[in-house]
Scaffold this active site. Structure first.
Site, PDB file in Angstrom:
ATOM      1  N   ASP A   1       1.137  -1.165  -0.022  1.00 32.36           N
ATOM      2  CA  ASP A   1      -0.475  -0.125  -0.248  1.00 32.36           C
ATOM      3  C   ASP A   1       0.926   1.019   0.058  1.00 32.36           C
ATOM      4  O   ASP A   1       2.208   1.009   0.528  1.00 32.36           O
ATOM      5  CB  ASP A   1      -0.907   0.029   1.486  1.00 32.36           C
TER       6      ASP A   1
ATOM      7  N   CYS B   1      -4.571  -1.188  -2.378  1.00 37.09           N
ATOM      8  CA  CYS B   1      -4.191   0.192  -2.321  1.00 37.09           C
ATOM      9  C   CYS B   1      -4.883   0.736  -3.673  1.00 37.09           C
ATOM     10  O   CYS B   1      -4.750  -0.283  -4.654  1.00 37.09           O
ATOM     11  CB  CYS B   1      -3.196   0.515  -2.440  1.00 37.09           C
ATOM     12  N   ASN B   2      -6.761   1.061  -3.141  1.00 40.54           N
ATOM     13  CA  ASN B   2      -7.339   1.759  -4.408  1.00 40.54           C
ATOM     14  C   ASN B   2      -7.367   2.047  -5.211  1.00 40.54           C
ATOM     15  O   ASN B   2      -7.445   1.832  -6.485  1.00 40.54           O
ATOM     16  CB  ASN B   2      -8.662   2.121  -3.692  1.00 40.54           C
TER      17      ASN B   2
ATOM     18  N   CYS C   1     -11.064   3.433  -0.107  1.00 44.10           N
ATOM     19  CA  CYS C   1      -9.117   4.070   0.200  1.00 44.10           C
ATOM     20  C   CYS C   1      -9.502   3.324   1.721  1.00 44.10           C
ATOM     21  O   CYS C   1     -10.121   2.987   2.067  1.00 44.10           O
ATOM     22  CB  CYS C   1      -9.117   4.467   0.206  1.00 44.10           C
TER      23      CYS C   1
HETATM   24  N1  DGL Z   1      -4.378   2.982   0.925  1.00 42.06           N
HETATM   25  C1  DGL Z   1      -4.474   3.779  -0.271  1.00 42.06           C
HETATM   26  C2  DGL Z   1      -6.050   3.272  -1.700  1.00 42.06           C
HETATM   27  O1  DGL Z   1      -6.290   2.887  -1.171  1.00 42.06           O
HETATM   28  C3  DGL Z   1      -4.035   5.283  -0.467  1.00 42.06           C
HETATM   29  C4  DGL Z   1      -4.172   6.289  -0.658  1.00 42.06           C
HETATM   30  C5  DGL Z   1      -3.138   7.371  -0.668  1.00 42.06           C
HETATM   31  O2  DGL Z   1      -1.971   6.665  -0.678  1.00 42.06           O
HETATM   32  O3  DGL Z   1      -3.433   8.351  -0.901  1.00 42.06           O
HETATM   33  O4  DGL Z   1      -5.991   4.202  -2.198  1.00 42.06           O
END
Ligand code: DGL
Length: 259
Positions: free
Chosen positions: A10, A73-74, A183
């Site tokens: 992530d 991580c989306n 997210c």
């Molecule tokens: N955990 C992330 C997601 O699922 C990351 C977000 C980021 O780093 O801006 O999108």
């Protein structure tokens, strides 16, 4: 190959919400978790930068011998998973905002989605959203500023509360009955969101679904570990080990790695 670890990455500590689900569902699997906190947030970066960071994390996990990779991580999934699947032989499991279940279950015909700019502007997200939005109002909001606060350990703070109140107000105005957390950092906000939002609003995140999908991919490929001893869990961060250990309630040790 069965004994090799599951790799998870992530942009930071948020993917631990997925790590926990996988570790609970698959307690005999070794896991390597990469928190790219030095480069967080990914959400405001260009699609090309998100792709390059995803490639860097993927190659590190492949070099460490991972049998599958979970893109926890989306933002990385929606911007990079097609490329990763085409260019590496390792199976990939990704995570996308759960628009489908929310659209199918809503009775007010209005749902909210909180995600990063990178996710909401991706073509993969638009395709899914177009597929399920017929007859449904989808209120999208970029969770600007949320990830940096979580990465700084400020989950239950006044700043966070104010951001969440601001981002959910247009959703309440549109009478949503489902809020999709798009997210992997956001499941850590569920206690605060539950206090802020009216009780009838249901919150959906995809963590358990990703863990189930990981199990099914491993089953299909005959890659589940048959050994019943306690597996090795390795957590790496390129920033602060304490923040990563804190979010996991000090159940696991984290190691600094400059990647
Ligand atoms: N955990 C992330 C997601 O699922 C990351 C977000 C980021 O780093 O801006 O999108």
């Amino acid at each position: 190959m069965c004994k090799e670890p599951i790799g998870i990455f992530d942009s930071g500590i948020g993917g631990t919400s997925i790590f926990k689900e996988i570790n609970t569902l698959l307690p005999y699997e070794a896991i390597i978790y990469l928190a790219d906190s030095k480069n967080a947030p990914y959400g405001n970066k260009s699609a090309e930068d998100i792709l390059q960071l995803s490639i860097k994390n993927t190659e590190l996990l492949i070099n460490k011998g991972c049998k599958v990779i979970v893109v926890a991580c989306n933002t990385a999934t929606t911007n990079a998973i097609d490329y990763l699947r085409k260019n590496y032989n390792t199976p990939f499991i990704g995570i996308e905002p759960a628009i489908k279940p929310a659209s199918l279950k809503t009775t007010t015909k209005s749902i909210g989605i909180l995600a990063t700019k990178g996710t909401l502007s991706s073509s993969l997200f638009h395709e899914t959203s177009n597929l399920y939005s017929k007859g449904i109002t989808i209120i999208e909001r970029i969770g600007e500023g949320i990830v940096p606060l979580i990465e700084a350990g400020k989950i239950d703070s006044d700043e966070m509360r104010n951001l969440l109140l601001t981002y959910t107000q247009p959703m309440l105005d549109a009478n949503i009955d489902y809020l999709v957390l798009g997210c992997t950092h956001y499941p850590y906000l569920i206690p605060l969101l539950t206090k802020i939002l009216p009780q009838h609003i249901k919150i959906i995140d995809s963590g358990l679904a990703v863990a189930k999908q990981t199990k099914s991919i491993l089953e299909q490929a005959c890659l589940l570990n048959k050994d019943r001893s306690i597996p090795k869990i390795e957590l790496y961060t390129n920033k602060d080990t304490t923040i990563l250990e804190n979010i996991l309630n000090h159940k696991f040790k984290a190691t600094f790695l400059d990647f």
